[in-house]
Enzyme design. Structure first.
Site, PDB file in Angstrom:
ATOM      1  N   GLY A   9       0.859  -1.190   0.000  1.00 31.32           N
ATOM      2  CA  GLY A   9       0.000   0.000   0.000  1.00 31.32           C
ATOM      3  C   GLY A   9       0.889   1.232   0.000  1.00 31.32           C
ATOM      4  O   GLY A   9       2.041   1.195  -0.447  1.00 31.32           O
ATOM      5  N   CYS A  10       0.380   2.312   0.554  1.00 26.32           N
ATOM      6  CA  CYS A  10       1.159   3.565   0.561  1.00 26.32           C
ATOM      7  C   CYS A  10       2.552   3.321   1.144  1.00 26.32           C
ATOM      8  O   CYS A  10       2.687   2.857   2.283  1.00 26.32           O
ATOM      9  CB  CYS A  10       0.404   4.614   1.382  1.00 26.32           C
ATOM     10  SG  CYS A  10       1.350   6.125   1.587  1.00 26.32           S
ATOM     11  N   PHE A  11       3.587   3.655   0.368  1.00 26.65           N
ATOM     12  CA  PHE A  11       4.938   3.248   0.798  1.00 26.65           C
ATOM     13  C   PHE A  11       5.446   4.080   1.989  1.00 26.65           C
ATOM     14  O   PHE A  11       6.419   3.692   2.640  1.00 26.65           O
ATOM     15  CB  PHE A  11       5.949   3.261  -0.350  1.00 26.65           C
ATOM     16  CG  PHE A  11       6.030   4.468  -1.252  1.00 26.65           C
ATOM     17  CD1 PHE A  11       5.621   5.737  -0.848  1.00 26.65           C
ATOM     18  CD2 PHE A  11       6.534   4.326  -2.545  1.00 26.65           C
ATOM     19  CE1 PHE A  11       5.713   6.838  -1.693  1.00 26.65           C
ATOM     20  CE2 PHE A  11       6.642   5.415  -3.407  1.00 26.65           C
ATOM     21  CZ  PHE A  11       6.230   6.683  -2.976  1.00 26.65           C
ATOM     22  N   TRP A  12       4.802   5.210   2.312  1.00 31.13           N
ATOM     23  CA  TRP A  12       5.265   5.994   3.459  1.00 31.13           C
ATOM     24  C   TRP A  12       5.185   5.170   4.746  1.00 31.13           C
ATOM     25  O   TRP A  12       6.145   5.117   5.524  1.00 31.13           O
ATOM     26  CB  TRP A  12       4.412   7.249   3.621  1.00 31.13           C
ATOM     27  CG  TRP A  12       4.525   8.240   2.494  1.00 31.13           C
ATOM     28  CD1 TRP A  12       5.540   8.346   1.584  1.00 31.13           C
ATOM     29  CD2 TRP A  12       3.577   9.267   2.171  1.00 31.13           C
ATOM     30  NE1 TRP A  12       5.288   9.378   0.700  1.00 31.13           N
ATOM     31  CE2 TRP A  12       4.097   9.968   1.046  1.00 31.13           C
ATOM     32  CE3 TRP A  12       2.359   9.657   2.713  1.00 31.13           C
ATOM     33  CZ2 TRP A  12       3.409  11.044   0.478  1.00 31.13           C
ATOM     34  CZ3 TRP A  12       1.681  10.733   2.136  1.00 31.13           C
ATOM     35  CH2 TRP A  12       2.208  11.416   1.035  1.00 31.13           C
TER      36      TRP A  12
END
Ligand code: SME
Length: 304
Positions: A9-12
């Protein structure tokens, strides 16, 4: 050093999570297994490039294994959600594990198969060789360090739990005395997570008897099937109680207790031998994330 690539998902959030893992030297946000050259965030964002937001994890295999990293990865994704993690939707948010060495595939497959057995249905997590990877722009690297209030699809307590899990294993790994393990497990959970009451009740005959704990004085004995603890023992399952006042037969050791989670502890024969009981003075403190990580801690320290 070795590398593995996780699309979660969101890599952050995925990067921030793996940066907490002891033995991980570097976690780099980027784009993997797409169809263009040198993609930019704005291009990947169109969801037409085939790239997945991915984190390149470089690690020391003598400090953390690929199996452990893969196990941790499954703790921070929904493996049954196709092209969506949290509120983020699109093929760029699909889940995947991409490897560069075919010899690594069986190691990953062992964890993958275990998770698929637990789910009881096929997972939608890709398991493929890495075809390509391009590091993301600098503004995306260590995003949550730079923006502590920034967006993250993961519950923030996950970042505390991964540290707690490693600290408890480091502190108690190899200890054989159950009372000592209960004492320091309670102390470490209470210290790191700052819950209102954290402790163990031990199965003695047909009762639960108070064990090591952190917090205000508590009831000494609880009958089988009584209260949240006795019910968790009887049903042999983790109980998450958002509002203790709504739980039939709740035993209020403190009038300040508002929500609770109870996790059974088993012996090698699978019999319940104790329960971990945690109370919060705030409502709805606990959810599936707490259940997952507290069960991991109990398994690692008392059952494995
Ligand atoms: N509330 C628990 C009793 C233990 S005290 O909370 C520490 C229960 O209902 O079983």
């Amino acid at each position: 050093m070795k590398t593995i690539y996780f699309a979660g998902g969101c890599f952050w959030g995925t990067q921030h999570f793996f940066a907490q893992v002891d033995g991980v030297k570097e976690a780099v946000c980027g784009y993997a297994n797409g169809n263009t050259l040198n993609p930019k965030y704005e291009e990947v964002y169109t969801d037409t490039t085939g790239f997945a937001e991915t984190v390149k994890v470089s690690y020391n295999p003598e400090r953390v294994s690929l199996e452990e990293l893969t196990d941790y990865f499954f703790c921070v994704i929904d493996p049954l959600s196709l092209n969506r993690q949290g509120h983020d939707e699109g093929t760029r948010y699909r889940t995947g594990i991409y490897y560069t060495d075919e010899a690594e595939r069986p190691v990953i497959e062992k964890v993958y198969a275990r998770e698929e057995r637990k789910a009881g249905v096929p997972l939608v997590v890709e398991l493929d060789p890495l075809r390509n990877f391009y590091p993301a722009e600098q503004r995306h690297q260590d995003y949550l360090d730079k923006n502590p209030e920034g967006y993250c699809h993961l519950p923030l307590k996950v970042f505390r739990y991964i540290r707690l899990f490693q600290d408890i294993r480091l502190f108690l790994g190899g200890e054989t005395d159950t009372v000592a393990k209960m004492a320091d497990t309670s102390a470490l959970i209470a210290e790191k997570m700052r819950f209102f009451w954290t402790g163990f009740y031990r199965v003695v005959g047909n009762q639960l008897v108070l064990g090591p704990f952190q917090g205000s004085p508590a009831c000494l004995r609880i009958g089988y099937g009584k209260g949240v603890c006795g019910t968790a023992w009887k049903q042999d399952k983790t109980l998450v109680v958002p509002d203790v006042h709504e739980f039939p037969g709740h035993i209020a050791c403190s009038s300040l207790s508002e929500s609770e989670i109870v996790v059974p502890v088993h012996n090698a024969q699978g019999e319940v031998t104790a329960v971990l009981d945690i109370d919060s003075d705030a409502p709805a403190t606990f959810d599936s994330t707490d259940a997952l990580w507290l069960e991991k801690i109990i398994f690692a320290i008392f059952e494995d």
